[in-house]
Structures are given as C-alpha cells and as structure tokens.
Design a protein around this motif. Structure first.
Motif, PDB file in Angstrom:
ATOM      1  N   ASN A 110      57.519  -3.671 -12.157  1.00 13.57           N
ATOM      2  CA  ASN A 110      57.112  -3.595 -10.756  1.00 13.57           C
ATOM      3  C   ASN A 110      57.297  -4.993 -10.143  1.00 13.57           C
ATOM      4  O   ASN A 110      56.746  -5.983 -10.640  1.00 13.57           O
ATOM      5  CB  ASN A 110      55.637  -3.159 -10.705  1.00 13.57           C
ATOM      6  CG  ASN A 110      55.090  -3.109  -9.307  1.00 13.57           C
ATOM      7  OD1 ASN A 110      55.174  -4.081  -8.556  1.00 13.57           O
ATOM      8  ND2 ASN A 110      54.500  -1.993  -8.945  1.00 13.57           N
ATOM      9  N   HIS A 111      58.069  -5.049  -9.049  1.00 15.10           N
ATOM     10  CA  HIS A 111      58.409  -6.323  -8.416  1.00 15.10           C
ATOM     11  C   HIS A 111      57.159  -7.129  -8.004  1.00 15.10           C
ATOM     12  O   HIS A 111      57.127  -8.354  -8.142  1.00 15.10           O
ATOM     13  CB  HIS A 111      59.273  -6.021  -7.190  1.00 15.10           C
ATOM     14  CG  HIS A 111      59.745  -7.210  -6.442  1.00 15.10           C
ATOM     15  ND1 HIS A 111      60.864  -7.929  -6.794  1.00 15.10           N
ATOM     16  CD2 HIS A 111      59.248  -7.818  -5.340  1.00 15.10           C
ATOM     17  CE1 HIS A 111      61.034  -8.919  -5.945  1.00 15.10           C
ATOM     18  NE2 HIS A 111      60.063  -8.883  -5.048  1.00 15.10           N
ATOM     19  N   MET A 112      56.129  -6.434  -7.512  1.00 12.60           N
ATOM     20  CA  MET A 112      54.929  -7.146  -7.049  1.00 12.60           C
ATOM     21  C   MET A 112      54.125  -7.701  -8.233  1.00 12.60           C
ATOM     22  O   MET A 112      53.578  -8.802  -8.161  1.00 12.60           O
ATOM     23  CB  MET A 112      54.049  -6.217  -6.204  1.00 12.60           C
ATOM     24  CG  MET A 112      54.743  -5.647  -4.988  1.00 12.60           C
ATOM     25  SD  MET A 112      55.567  -6.908  -3.997  1.00 12.60           S
ATOM     26  CE  MET A 112      54.169  -7.833  -3.392  1.00 12.60           C
ATOM     27  N   ALA A 114      55.556  -8.610 -10.942  1.00  9.29           N
ATOM     28  CA  ALA A 114      56.384  -9.721 -11.428  1.00  9.29           C
ATOM     29  C   ALA A 114      56.092 -10.995 -10.633  1.00  9.29           C
ATOM     30  O   ALA A 114      55.979 -12.083 -11.215  1.00  9.29           O
ATOM     31  CB  ALA A 114      57.863  -9.343 -11.335  1.00  9.29           C
ATOM     32  N   HIS A 115      55.957 -10.874  -9.287  1.00  6.62           N
ATOM     33  CA  HIS A 115      55.625 -12.061  -8.486  1.00  6.62           C
ATOM     34  C   HIS A 115      54.340 -12.715  -9.018  1.00  6.62           C
ATOM     35  O   HIS A 115      54.241 -13.937  -9.106  1.00  6.62           O
ATOM     36  CB  HIS A 115      55.423 -11.678  -7.019  1.00  6.62           C
ATOM     37  CG  HIS A 115      56.675 -11.768  -6.189  1.00  6.62           C
ATOM     38  ND1 HIS A 115      57.400 -12.940  -6.055  1.00  6.62           N
ATOM     39  CD2 HIS A 115      57.319 -10.844  -5.431  1.00  6.62           C
ATOM     40  CE1 HIS A 115      58.440 -12.721  -5.249  1.00  6.62           C
ATOM     41  NE2 HIS A 115      58.421 -11.462  -4.865  1.00  6.62           N
ATOM     42  N   ILE A 116      53.365 -11.883  -9.362  1.00  3.71           N
ATOM     43  CA  ILE A 116      52.075 -12.411  -9.834  1.00  3.71           C
ATOM     44  C   ILE A 116      52.225 -13.035 -11.225  1.00  3.71           C
ATOM     45  O   ILE A 116      51.753 -14.139 -11.491  1.00  3.71           O
ATOM     46  CB  ILE A 116      51.017 -11.286  -9.846  1.00  3.71           C
ATOM     47  CG1 ILE A 116      50.734 -10.856  -8.402  1.00  3.71           C
ATOM     48  CG2 ILE A 116      49.749 -11.731 -10.562  1.00  3.71           C
ATOM     49  CD1 ILE A 116      49.943  -9.562  -8.278  1.00  3.71           C
ATOM     50  N   VAL A 135      52.571 -13.114  -0.895  1.00  4.22           N
ATOM     51  CA  VAL A 135      53.079 -13.149   0.486  1.00  4.22           C
ATOM     52  C   VAL A 135      54.600 -13.252   0.468  1.00  4.22           C
ATOM     53  O   VAL A 135      55.171 -14.281   0.119  1.00  4.22           O
ATOM     54  CB  VAL A 135      52.461 -14.334   1.265  1.00  4.22           C
ATOM     55  CG1 VAL A 135      51.157 -13.926   1.923  1.00  4.22           C
ATOM     56  CG2 VAL A 135      52.235 -15.568   0.411  1.00  4.22           C
ATOM     57  N   SER A 136      55.254 -12.143   0.844  1.00  2.00           N
ATOM     58  CA  SER A 136      56.717 -12.154   0.826  1.00  2.00           C
ATOM     59  C   SER A 136      57.235 -11.544   2.116  1.00  2.00           C
ATOM     60  O   SER A 136      56.478 -11.291   3.054  1.00  2.00           O
ATOM     61  CB  SER A 136      57.220 -11.365  -0.384  1.00  2.00           C
ATOM     62  OG  SER A 136      56.997  -9.994  -0.179  1.00  2.00           O
ATOM     63  N   GLY A 137      58.559 -11.291   2.150  1.00  2.00           N
ATOM     64  CA  GLY A 137      59.159 -10.683   3.334  1.00  2.00           C
ATOM     65  C   GLY A 137      58.738  -9.231   3.504  1.00  2.00           C
ATOM     66  O   GLY A 137      58.776  -8.692   4.606  1.00  2.00           O
ATOM     67  N   THR A 301      60.383 -17.455  -4.658  1.00  2.00           N
ATOM     68  CA  THR A 301      61.229 -16.427  -4.037  1.00  2.00           C
ATOM     69  C   THR A 301      61.722 -15.476  -5.143  1.00  2.00           C
ATOM     70  O   THR A 301      61.494 -15.718  -6.326  1.00  2.00           O
ATOM     71  CB  THR A 301      62.409 -17.069  -3.279  1.00  2.00           C
ATOM     72  OG1 THR A 301      63.007 -18.021  -4.127  1.00  2.00           O
ATOM     73  CG2 THR A 301      61.941 -17.765  -2.015  1.00  2.00           C
ATOM     74  N   ASP A 302      62.400 -14.401  -4.729  1.00  2.00           N
ATOM     75  CA  ASP A 302      62.789 -13.387  -5.717  1.00  2.00           C
ATOM     76  C   ASP A 302      63.670 -13.986  -6.819  1.00  2.00           C
ATOM     77  O   ASP A 302      64.650 -14.681  -6.528  1.00  2.00           O
ATOM     78  CB  ASP A 302      63.538 -12.247  -5.014  1.00  2.00           C
ATOM     79  CG  ASP A 302      62.596 -11.405  -4.178  1.00  2.00           C
ATOM     80  OD1 ASP A 302      61.376 -11.606  -4.284  1.00  2.00           O
ATOM     81  OD2 ASP A 302      63.089 -10.536  -3.443  1.00  2.00           O
ATOM     82  N   ASN A 303      63.324 -13.690  -8.061  1.00  2.00           N
ATOM     83  CA  ASN A 303      64.075 -14.231  -9.201  1.00  2.00           C
ATOM     84  C   ASN A 303      63.826 -13.346 -10.409  1.00  2.00           C
ATOM     85  O   ASN A 303      62.803 -12.663 -10.493  1.00  2.00           O
ATOM     86  CB  ASN A 303      63.622 -15.676  -9.478  1.00  2.00           C
ATOM     87  CG  ASN A 303      62.203 -15.729 -10.004  1.00  2.00           C
ATOM     88  OD1 ASN A 303      61.979 -15.731 -11.214  1.00  2.00           O
ATOM     89  ND2 ASN A 303      61.205 -15.726  -9.119  1.00  2.00           N
TER      90      ASN A 303
HETATM   91 ZN    ZN Z   1      59.749 -10.511  -3.648  1.00  2.00          ZN
END
Ligand code: ZN
Ligand code: KG4
Length: 334
Positions: A110-112, A114-116, A135-137, A301-303
């Motif tokens: 899950n992308h969210m 992953a950010h965490i 906080v993203s786009g 940022t996304d990675n």
């Molecule tokens: Zn993102």
C-alpha cells in the motif's frame, strides 16, 4: 547470502525501482516524469505510457547499482494502490512477468503505508506508537502507527490534499506544475503578510478547498487595482500561502498529539520536503516536548525504497500476493 528484494513504485508520475537487502536499501532510483508540466497536472494516459518506457531501464539500473542480478532476488514488492489505475497496472504487469520468469513471490504494498514505513529506511527510527502526518499530492492524513502492520487513519482531508493546495495555488500564480517546490523557494524570500483564512473543521480532519477559493478572490480583487500585483508581490504571496497551509497542518497534528497522548511525531509524503513545514514542525516539537522524525529527502517524494521497506516487513511474515493481484486505485490503509 542476503535476502534481496526488488521494489517497484509506479502509482503516479514517478517510475522507481529499489533493491533491499535484509531491510537495508542498497539502491533507490527514480525517473520523475517532467512531461506533465506543460499540461499543468498529471495526465494519466501520458503517465502510463512513460512508465512503460522507463520501467525496464529503471529496474536494470537499480539492480546494477545494488551489484546483483535478477536471479539473486528472493521476492518482488510493488505498489498496488492507491494511485492511477493505468500507472499501477504497468508496475503490476511487469512485476507479475518477472516473478513468473524467476519463480519468486510478489509482495503487495500500500503506497500510503510505504510513505510511513520510509521512516525505517535509515535511523533514527520512531518508537511505536507514533503519529505520522502523511502529506502528498493525493493525500493528507494523520495516521496512528502501532506497529509496521497495525495503522489507523485518525484524520483526513475532506476535499483537496495539502500538495494539491500548493499546486492549485501555484497554478493561480502562473507557476509551473508541481508548484510546491517553487512556492517553497519563493516563500523563503517573502513574508506572510496576506492573511488567508484558516478553515474551521472539527475533529482531526482537514480542508484546503476554501483556501484555494480565497486566494482566487484575493488575486482577482488585487489584480483589478494593479495588473502587476502578482509580479510585484510574488514572494510575499507565496510566503502567505505556505504559512497558512503549514498552520493548518501544525494545528491538527498538535491536536492529535494531545488527544492521543503521543509525542513521537513523523511526517511523510512529498509535501514533507517543504522547508517551512520542516522548520515549523521542529519548532512545535521543541515547544511541545515531542520528538520529530523527518525522512531524508529521497524518501519524502514517491520512491521505491519505501515500497521495499514496507515489502520487507511483509516478507518477514511471508505475506505474499497471488497472481490475481490487480490495481486498487482507492486502496485504504487498512
Ligand atoms: Zn506518494
Ligand atoms: O508524495 P508525492 O511525491 O506524490 C504523491 O503521492 O502525490 O507528492 C507530490 C506533492 C506535489 O503536490 C508537490 O507539489 C509536493 O508534493 N511537494 C512540495 C514540495 N516538494 C514536493 N510541496 C511543498 N514544498 C515542497 N518543497
């Protein structure tokens, strides 16, 4: 022999691949699609076509930088949502093909989350439980993180995301897409002298659409008096917009910290690259007695590095996906 995992991220406009070895990021390479700037926003069809062109060279480069070959891999972690369906589909199709060819499992990320979990790419690591302001786009959430596996959203935006607030305000000012980094840079030379209103939203939720409307009306009024208003005041307008977005975010994370009695606070997502937000959060943490965790720039940022870390936790539990895996554009955190 280490357990090497390949990670792939293609949920929006970044084609990224990383190699993770026993939870450590060996390589993390991203191709950011600049082609959308001329359209003033991400065009989904264009994004998926560029992902198709870039995914093989980006994966090859990530393997090469890590000094391994595809046959050394033990699993492939990939973002399956949330995101743009066509973009997600490119990463999923590629990963499915590679997992079949190499006979290794897939790990759905899950992308969210992953950010965490990007916070565990490099020390210092937050202690559980912690609060993460993501906080993203596309998203603005406060998440209570009890463990790498156990998270719940306790606040979210009811309209635009914080990144969208930056990007849409920037568009009104004639700044290129994505406007967030431009507003950040210009705000550093300005002062927040234009008072944009703070929305009164109960609980831990956010709203940014009113801010965008008030900026629009403000600019229309001022430009009527002086057609050069934006050019003459650009730095101060940017500082004022940024200041208000930051105060909205800080007020809510402060409320959440009080409510949950948690003083480990993390930020994640593209907007966490904002220098004003980073400073304001550090200042607030100092006042409140909270420890603030801000990821290294490459993990904001996304990675794919963050996808690999999230995937590694699932790998430890042997939580593998089936070949029925499909894109989930609106995937929830749990
Ligand atoms: Zn993102
Ligand atoms: O997490 P991300 O790379 O992609 C999404 O999943 O959306 O976030 C992209 C967002 C964009 O809205 C961009 O304007 C914003 O992050 N952004 C920034 C900064 N750098 C990126 N916003 C404010 N200040 C920055 N320095």
């Amino acid at each position: 022999m280490s357990d090497f995992i390949l990670a792939i991220e293609s949920s929006c406009d970044d084609t990224s691949a990383a190699v993770i070895s026993d939870g450590h990021v060996l390589s993390n390479l991203t191709h950011t699609q600049i082609d959308h700037a001329k359209y003033g926003g991400v065009v989904p069809e264009v994004a998926s076509r560029i992902h198709q062109e870039m995914i093989v060279p980006v994966v090859d480069a990530a393997l090469e930088k890590a000094g391994i070959s595809a046959k050394d891999l033990k699993a492939i972690a990939l973002t399956s949502g949330p995101g743009l369906v066509g973009s997600l589909l490119v990463g999923i199709s590629f990963a499915k093909g590679m997992s079949l060819a190499l006979d290794i499992p897939l790990i759905e990320v899950n992308h969210m989350r992953a950010h965490i979990l990007a916070h565990f790419a490099e020390p210092p690591y937050p202690e559980f439980p912690f609060l993460c302001l993501t906080v993203s786009g596309g998203h603005t959430q406060i998440v209570k993180v009890d463990s790498p596996y156990d998270m719940q959203v306790i606040g979210t935006t009811i309209d635009d995301a914080a990144g969208e607030a930056f990007d849409k305000s920037g568009k009104l000012l004639g700044l290129p897409y994505p406007a967030g980094p431009h507003i950040d840079r210009l705000a550093q030379q300005g002062s927040p002298k234009f008072p944009f209103p703070e929305p009164q939203i109960p609980n831990l939720d956010f709203s940014f659409s009113g801010l965008k409307t008030s900026i629009l009306y403000f600019l229309q009024k001022e430009i009527k008096n002086d057609p050069e208003f934006v050019a003459k005041n650009l730095n101060d307008i940017c500082a004022s917009i940024q200041d208000r977005i930051i105060s909205i975010l800080i007020n809510k994370i402060s409320k959440a910290a009080h409510q949950e009695q948690i003083n480990q606070i993390a930020i994640a997502g593209g907007v966490s690259a904002n220098s004003g937000l980073r400073q304001a959060l550090e200042d607030w943490g100092h006042q409140y007695g909270a420890t603030i965790f801000i990821p290294a720039f490459e993990y904001c940022t996304d990675n794919a590095g963050m996808v690999g870390i999230a995937g590694y936790y699932k790998y430890l539990k042997k939580e593998f996906a089936t070949d029925q895996l499909v894109p989930q554009p609106r995937m929830k955190i749990n």
